[in-house]
Design an enzyme around this catalytic site. Structure first.
Site, PDB file in Angstrom:
ATOM      1  N   CYS A  87       0.846  -1.198   0.000  1.00  0.00           N
ATOM      2  CA  CYS A  87       0.000   0.000   0.000  1.00  0.00           C
ATOM      3  C   CYS A  87       0.884   1.253   0.000  1.00  0.00           C
ATOM      4  CB  CYS A  87      -0.981  -0.030   1.173  1.00  0.00           C
ATOM      5  SG  CYS A  87      -2.353   1.162   0.966  1.00  0.00           S
ATOM      6  N   HIS A 197      -3.734  -4.749  -0.457  1.00  0.00           N
ATOM      7  CA  HIS A 197      -3.362  -5.366   0.809  1.00  0.00           C
ATOM      8  C   HIS A 197      -3.467  -6.893   0.690  1.00  0.00           C
ATOM      9  CE1 HIS A 197      -3.221  -1.828   3.501  1.00  0.00           C
ATOM     10  NE2 HIS A 197      -4.103  -1.327   2.666  1.00  0.00           N
ATOM     11  N   GLU A 199      -2.599  -9.043   2.830  1.00  0.00           N
ATOM     12  CA  GLU A 199      -2.990  -9.586   4.133  1.00  0.00           C
ATOM     13  C   GLU A 199      -4.493  -9.503   4.371  1.00  0.00           C
ATOM     14  OE1 GLU A 199      -2.506  -5.209   5.088  1.00  0.00           O
ATOM     15  OE2 GLU A 199      -1.749  -6.670   3.641  1.00  0.00           O
TER      16      GLU A 199
END
Length: 216
Positions: A87, A197, A199
């Protein structure tokens, strides 16, 4: 008795900007031995360094410099040691960021400017597909319709780095579109990064992090 390979050591660099806990959990699930720290020696000696980032470009750069993260990233890359940005952690790898008409210096690992998204709806928040670069290691094993989670109002719309040395592999640049195409991920030697992202991107993000860890 066959012994399993040791888990790769990954440091999530803690400089005050980024979802370090969610990144830690995702990397651990992908098979890494993870530590959140800003300790210089640990960040330098890890198999992989992950640089997260949330918020404003200028603020992230200030925090990174205060933690000596700019120097750590540069030193690791000088020695061919893997670094991954996520990001705003990807955005600060470029030469500059322009927010509200104010220009801030980035790490200048790649030329280019991070500028406001050119779209009717900003921020770009939610799931989107990407156009993965041919031969990408980062997106290996993922279908073309795999979706990743984005939350951002700024992006790089033009990739200008050229490789003229035939002995050097050209960077692999992956694109996505929100209003106008923008850089969604880059694989450039030891330096990889994603605008989205991983994750927070479910199974697709887990596969992507597993791919990165597999190269360490």
């Amino acid at each position: 008795m066959e012994l399993s390979a040791p888990r790769k050591k990954v440091v999530v660099f803690d400089y005050g900007f980024g979802n370090v806990r969610s990144a830690e959990r995702a990397l651990a699930r992908a098979g890494a031995d993870v530590e959140i720290t800003r300790d210089y020696d640990k960040a330098m000696n890890a198999d992989g360094l992950l640089v997260p980032g949330v918020g404003a470009f200028a603020s992230c750069m200030t925090g990174l410099r205060e933690a000596r993260g700019d120097w750590i990233v540069d030193r690791r890359l000088s020695g061919g040691r893997p670094v991954m940005g996520i990001c705003v952690g990807m955005q600060i790898l470029f030469a500059r960021g322009i927010e509200h008409g104010v220009e801030s210096e980035g790490l200048d690992e790649w030329p280019g400017s991070v500028e406001p998204l050119q779209a009717e709806i900003v921020p770009h928040m939610g799931w989107n597909t990407v156009d993965a670069a041919p031969g990408s290691q980062l997106f290996a094993g993922l279908d073309a319709d795999a979706r990743f989670y984005f939350v951002h109002s700024y992006a790089v719309h033009d990739w200008s780095l050229q490789t003229h040395n035939p002995a050097m592999e050209a960077p692999k640049v992956t694109w996505s579109t929100h209003g106008k195409p923008f850089v969604a991920a880059v694989e450039n030697g030891a330096l990889w990064a994603t605008q989205f992202h991983p994750e927070k991107s479910g199974d697709a993000g887990a596969q992507l992090l597993n791919n990165w860890i597999g190269t360490l």
